[in-house]
Design a protein around this motif. Structure first.
Motif, PDB file in Angstrom:
ATOM      1  N   CYS A 265      13.586   1.922  -3.792  1.00  0.00           N
ATOM      2  CA  CYS A 265      14.524   2.027  -2.694  1.00  0.00           C
ATOM      3  C   CYS A 265      14.439   0.595  -1.980  1.00  0.00           C
ATOM      4  N   ARG A 266      15.579   0.506  -1.238  1.00  0.00           N
ATOM      5  CA  ARG A 266      15.949  -0.991  -0.321  1.00  0.00           C
ATOM      6  C   ARG A 266      14.543  -1.056   0.502  1.00  0.00           C
ATOM      7  N   CYS A 267      13.942  -0.024   0.977  1.00  0.00           N
ATOM      8  CA  CYS A 267      12.693  -0.363   1.956  1.00  0.00           C
ATOM      9  C   CYS A 267      11.478  -0.698   1.088  1.00  0.00           C
ATOM     10  N   THR A 268      11.418  -0.958  -0.111  1.00  0.00           N
ATOM     11  CA  THR A 268      10.317  -1.460  -0.768  1.00  0.00           C
ATOM     12  C   THR A 268       9.804  -2.747  -0.200  1.00  0.00           C
ATOM     13  N   THR A 269       8.631  -3.031  -0.242  1.00  0.00           N
ATOM     14  CA  THR A 269       8.208  -4.268   0.444  1.00  0.00           C
ATOM     15  C   THR A 269       8.712  -4.919   1.737  1.00  0.00           C
ATOM     16  N   THR A 270       9.118  -3.894   2.503  1.00  0.00           N
ATOM     17  CA  THR A 270       9.576  -4.357   3.861  1.00  0.00           C
ATOM     18  C   THR A 270       8.945  -3.284   4.934  1.00  0.00           C
ATOM     19  N   ASP A 271       8.949  -3.653   6.001  1.00  0.00           N
ATOM     20  CA  ASP A 271       8.535  -2.933   7.140  1.00  0.00           C
ATOM     21  C   ASP A 271       9.120  -1.530   7.388  1.00  0.00           C
ATOM     22  N   ASP A 272      10.252  -1.064   6.447  1.00  0.00           N
ATOM     23  CA  ASP A 272      10.674   0.109   6.556  1.00  0.00           C
ATOM     24  C   ASP A 272       9.954   0.853   5.544  1.00  0.00           C
ATOM     25  N   ALA A 273       9.191   0.462   4.832  1.00  0.00           N
ATOM     26  CA  ALA A 273       8.718   1.269   3.693  1.00  0.00           C
ATOM     27  C   ALA A 273       7.951   2.604   4.451  1.00  0.00           C
TER      28      ALA A 273
END
Length: 85
Positions: free
Chosen positions: A64-72
């Protein structure tokens, strides 16, 4: 549609299903059950909805685009175990 796009389309539903579980450590099986109890129509897509694709500290190919981000949604804490952020 790319695999990343396909996996990413489930992000909001997974995040909503996990919201009451923030701070808990869950297994893959727990996460799938919680998600499918809340959204039974996702059963046909369950194989595409993996916690490892929504992790802040772990990534997989076509995640997913959230991976390794604050949205994970999760931190991976062990094999098949995830802490809900």
């Amino acid at each position: 549609m790319s695999r990343t796009d396909y996996v990413s389309q489930f992000h909001d539903k997974l995040a909503n299903a996990m919201a009451p579980r923030v701070g808990q450590t869950l297994t893959n099986r727990d996460i799938q059950k919680i998600l499918l109890d809340r959204y039974p129509t996702l059963k046909k897509d369950a194989e595409w909805i993996q916690p490892s694709d929504h992790c802040r500290n772990h990534t997989c190919k076509d995640a997913c685009r959230c991976t390794t981000t604050d949205d994970a949604i999760f931190d991976r804490v062990g094999r098949g175990k995830y802490f809900v952020l």
